[in-house]
Design an enzyme around this catalytic site. Sequence first.
Site, PDB file in Angstrom:
ATOM      1  N   ASP A  37       5.588  53.146  62.365  1.00  0.00           N
ATOM      2  CA  ASP A  37       4.885  53.341  61.093  1.00  0.00           C
ATOM      3  C   ASP A  37       3.543  54.025  61.372  1.00  0.00           C
ATOM      4  O   ASP A  37       2.836  53.683  62.325  1.00  0.00           O
ATOM      5  CB  ASP A  37       4.665  51.984  60.415  1.00  0.00           C
ATOM      6  CG  ASP A  37       4.318  52.127  58.945  1.00  0.00           C
ATOM      7  OD1 ASP A  37       5.131  51.759  58.093  1.00  0.00           O
ATOM      8  OD2 ASP A  37       3.205  52.639  58.659  1.00  0.00           O
TER       9      ASP A  37
ATOM     10  N   ASN B 193      11.054  46.330  51.354  1.00  0.00           N
ATOM     11  CA  ASN B 193      10.339  46.383  50.077  1.00  0.00           C
ATOM     12  C   ASN B 193      11.202  47.198  49.108  1.00  0.00           C
ATOM     13  O   ASN B 193      11.673  48.285  49.464  1.00  0.00           O
ATOM     14  CB  ASN B 193       8.979  47.051  50.262  1.00  0.00           C
ATOM     15  CG  ASN B 193       8.046  46.227  51.128  1.00  0.00           C
ATOM     16  OD1 ASN B 193       8.141  45.004  51.175  1.00  0.00           O
ATOM     17  ND2 ASN B 193       7.150  46.899  51.845  1.00  0.00           N
TER      18      ASN B 193
ATOM     19  N   GLY C   9       6.626  46.591  46.345  1.00  0.00           N
ATOM     20  CA  GLY C   9       5.680  47.320  47.196  1.00  0.00           C
ATOM     21  C   GLY C   9       6.263  48.558  47.853  1.00  0.00           C
ATOM     22  O   GLY C   9       5.671  49.107  48.784  1.00  0.00           O
ATOM     23  N   GLN C  10       7.426  49.022  47.358  1.00  0.00           N
ATOM     24  CA  GLN C  10       8.030  50.218  47.967  1.00  0.00           C
ATOM     25  C   GLN C  10       7.248  51.466  47.562  1.00  0.00           C
ATOM     26  O   GLN C  10       6.986  51.687  46.375  1.00  0.00           O
ATOM     27  CB  GLN C  10       9.498  50.352  47.524  1.00  0.00           C
ATOM     28  CG  GLN C  10      10.222  51.477  48.246  1.00  0.00           C
ATOM     29  CD  GLN C  10      11.707  51.542  47.906  1.00  0.00           C
ATOM     30  OE1 GLN C  10      12.197  50.813  47.041  1.00  0.00           O
ATOM     31  NE2 GLN C  10      12.417  52.434  48.584  1.00  0.00           N
TER      32      GLN C  10
ATOM     33  N   HIS D  12      14.272  51.693  53.850  1.00  0.00           N
ATOM     34  CA  HIS D  12      13.805  51.468  55.223  1.00  0.00           C
ATOM     35  C   HIS D  12      13.566  49.981  55.448  1.00  0.00           C
ATOM     36  O   HIS D  12      13.083  49.284  54.561  1.00  0.00           O
ATOM     37  CB  HIS D  12      12.516  52.257  55.506  1.00  0.00           C
ATOM     38  CG  HIS D  12      11.457  52.073  54.449  1.00  0.00           C
ATOM     39  ND1 HIS D  12      11.466  52.777  53.277  1.00  0.00           N
ATOM     40  CD2 HIS D  12      10.372  51.263  54.404  1.00  0.00           C
ATOM     41  CE1 HIS D  12      10.433  52.405  52.543  1.00  0.00           C
ATOM     42  NE2 HIS D  12       9.751  51.480  53.199  1.00  0.00           N
TER      43      HIS D  12
HETATM   44  P1  5GP Z   1       6.994  50.919  51.857  1.00  0.00           P
HETATM   45  O1  5GP Z   1       5.626  50.680  51.303  1.00  0.00           O
HETATM   46  O2  5GP Z   1       7.755  51.950  51.037  1.00  0.00           O
HETATM   47  O3  5GP Z   1       7.813  49.675  52.088  1.00  0.00           O
HETATM   48  O4  5GP Z   1       6.777  51.495  53.302  1.00  0.00           O
HETATM   49  C1  5GP Z   1       6.521  52.831  53.580  1.00  0.00           C
HETATM   50  C2  5GP Z   1       5.904  52.860  54.950  1.00  0.00           C
HETATM   51  O5  5GP Z   1       5.959  54.194  55.417  1.00  0.00           O
HETATM   52  C3  5GP Z   1       4.429  52.442  54.954  1.00  0.00           C
HETATM   53  O6  5GP Z   1       4.261  51.325  55.821  1.00  0.00           O
HETATM   54  C4  5GP Z   1       3.700  53.691  55.451  1.00  0.00           C
HETATM   55  O7  5GP Z   1       2.620  53.391  56.319  1.00  0.00           O
HETATM   56  C5  5GP Z   1       4.794  54.461  56.161  1.00  0.00           C
HETATM   57  N1  5GP Z   1       4.620  55.911  56.142  1.00  0.00           N
HETATM   58  C6  5GP Z   1       4.239  56.660  55.066  1.00  0.00           C
HETATM   59  N2  5GP Z   1       4.194  57.960  55.412  1.00  0.00           N
HETATM   60  C7  5GP Z   1       4.558  58.024  56.727  1.00  0.00           C
HETATM   61  C8  5GP Z   1       4.690  59.108  57.654  1.00  0.00           C
HETATM   62  O8  5GP Z   1       4.482  60.288  57.351  1.00  0.00           O
HETATM   63  N3  5GP Z   1       5.076  58.793  58.928  1.00  0.00           N
HETATM   64  C9  5GP Z   1       5.330  57.501  59.311  1.00  0.00           C
HETATM   65  N4  5GP Z   1       5.688  57.306  60.585  1.00  0.00           N
HETATM   66  N5  5GP Z   1       5.201  56.462  58.464  1.00  0.00           N
HETATM   67  C10 5GP Z   1       4.825  56.719  57.187  1.00  0.00           C
END
Ligand code: 5GP
Length: 115
Positions: free
Chosen positions: A31, A88, A94-95, A101
């Site tokens: 992440d 999420n 919180g997505q 993922h």
């Molecule tokens: P969500 O909030 O949708 O469950 O998680 C998305 C995750 O993707 C977040 O923890 C965020 O830090 C991560 N993320 C967002 N953009 C990028 C990116 O460009 N590269 C990587 N490696 N992680 C990302």
Amino acid sequence: MSQNCLFCKIVAGEIPATIVFKDEHVTAFRDISPAAPTHILVIPNRHIDSLHAATETDQSLLGHILLTARKIAEKEELEASGYRVVLNTGSDGGQTVFHIHAHVLGGRRLSWPPG
Ligand code: 5GP
Ligand code: ZN
């Protein structure tokens, strides 16, 4: 590949990421904004918006995502201390990235319930 999907672009190698595992079905990468010493995302190579968009036909893929999370936890030596796997889903969940993922989090004591 879904157009303009950040994680599809990571799978395609169009956006760089620190990939820790990849096979025919899934990709796992660190992440960009880690919430714990180990924070790795496991995603299917094929685009699915969220857990809620998954169907019966995705059953083995979803199982593969979970078993990949387990394998990563082992590689990161989280077995003894424990770890958390999170999906999420949707806005209250919180997505923020709409390509399903699983977060694999570990390396510190995680609180419960989540905030
Ligand atoms: P969500 O909030 O949708 O469950 O998680 C998305 C995750 O993707 C977040 O923890 C965020 O830090 C991560 N993320 C967002 N953009 C990028 C990116 O460009 N590269 C990587 N490696 N992680 C990302
Ligand atoms: Zn995607």
